[in-house]
Design an enzyme around this catalytic site. Sequence first.
Site, PDB file in Angstrom:
ATOM      1  N   LYS A 134      -9.209  23.313   5.231  1.00 51.28           N
ATOM      2  CA  LYS A 134      -8.387  22.459   5.671  1.00 51.28           C
ATOM      3  C   LYS A 134      -6.945  22.911   6.051  1.00 51.28           C
ATOM      4  CE  LYS A 134      -6.925  17.557   5.658  1.00 51.28           C
ATOM      5  NZ  LYS A 134      -6.890  16.414   4.581  1.00 51.28           N
ATOM      6  N   ASP A 235      -3.901   6.871  -2.071  1.00 50.39           N
ATOM      7  CA  ASP A 235      -5.061   6.603  -0.777  1.00 50.39           C
ATOM      8  C   ASP A 235      -6.270   6.275  -1.237  1.00 50.39           C
ATOM      9  OD1 ASP A 235      -5.441   5.966   1.735  1.00 50.39           O
ATOM     10  OD2 ASP A 235      -5.258   8.224   2.438  1.00 50.39           O
TER      11      ASP A 235
END
EC number: 2.7.11.1
Length: 391
Positions: A134, A235
Amino acid sequence: MAEKLIPSCRGQWFLPARVLREGFLRARPVAVDGGFKLTIGPLTVATRVWDWVYVHYNENATDWLRGMNPPFWEEPCDVLDFLPGVACVNEATFLTLKKKYGSYLHLFVPLRHTRGNIFFGFSPLSATGMAVLKIKTFHGGTQAPDRPGVPMEVYAWETAHFLDAAPKLIEWEVSGTRENRKSAQMVTFSECGLYGSMEGYFYRERATVDICATILADLTGKLLALIRKGIYHGDLKSENIIMMSRSGPGKLIDFEHSHGPGETMTSFWYPDRTFFWNPIGTEAYAPPERSRGRGRNAGVPGIVFQIGLIALNIMVERMERVFVNHTWIKGDGYRAHVLKVIKARGTLDLRGGARTLARVDELIGLVARCLERDPAMRPSLETLVDEFSKI
């Protein structure tokens, strides 16, 4: 003499020391072999879009791919079904990736990507055999406590992995300086789960009551262990949990909103400055008591609320089918409605007669307690671990 085999990642895959040293990439590209067919475990890939693998990867790579046999592959279609990503990596994309981030390709074959900055593929450095690279901008960010130069995201991730609450972060780097931080980047290379997330997994796979309760008890226990280490994920949602096998465990990913127990954090680029760390990562998972000013983090009661939403996603595929804006769609008739949706969607395996239905009802009741509007009415994390374990 036979080559010495050593585990490449926690004993999941064993490779000759020579292969680990030489890696997967060819020293120079070769011409494509018209007879080449990419074989990954039980699957021989029909598409020619990945012919470039032969051009740029050596026999170490193709032999390892051919010999893959993780236990969660039950039929050939599982090989690519479990691999996330929305687009195939073509040769041009691969060459761009190699030019900028070639060191990550030493033992990694990227085959799919999302938005051109998240690459999914196969690597012996991952316990599942699947890995994800990523690449993202990093012009903000916070610093880990007492670890100069280490982002809080990395600190939280590595701590979670130590607690068996996250996949292995194999490599990471931050490029850039304070002066050019607007163009700075963070790169992470890590283990990848089945379908990419728990949301993706349970969209396609049906869970038993046992699996559902076990995963939720395990997840709650891991979140509790992290909190005791002073780390909050920030999150928490189904999309930020991955499944490492068909029956779990679930592990946390995407720690970019992670924070400590307080409301202030140290800036990564300006370590002498602190600021208020306010955001809930995803509004749809914000608990009803969340204020609009400072101190907007979920806190422990808020985490219990988020666990309730994650449980609903497993049970009915999407929580919005039964619970919207912190309210049950059918009011006091929510139990019957949830069961009706489960039966209609086929998301939980209800075989087992009255005993299974009683356990489902017990699970629905526990989830409802997690979703109480009054934080004081929700169970503690310790109680939740115990009660999920008893279902």
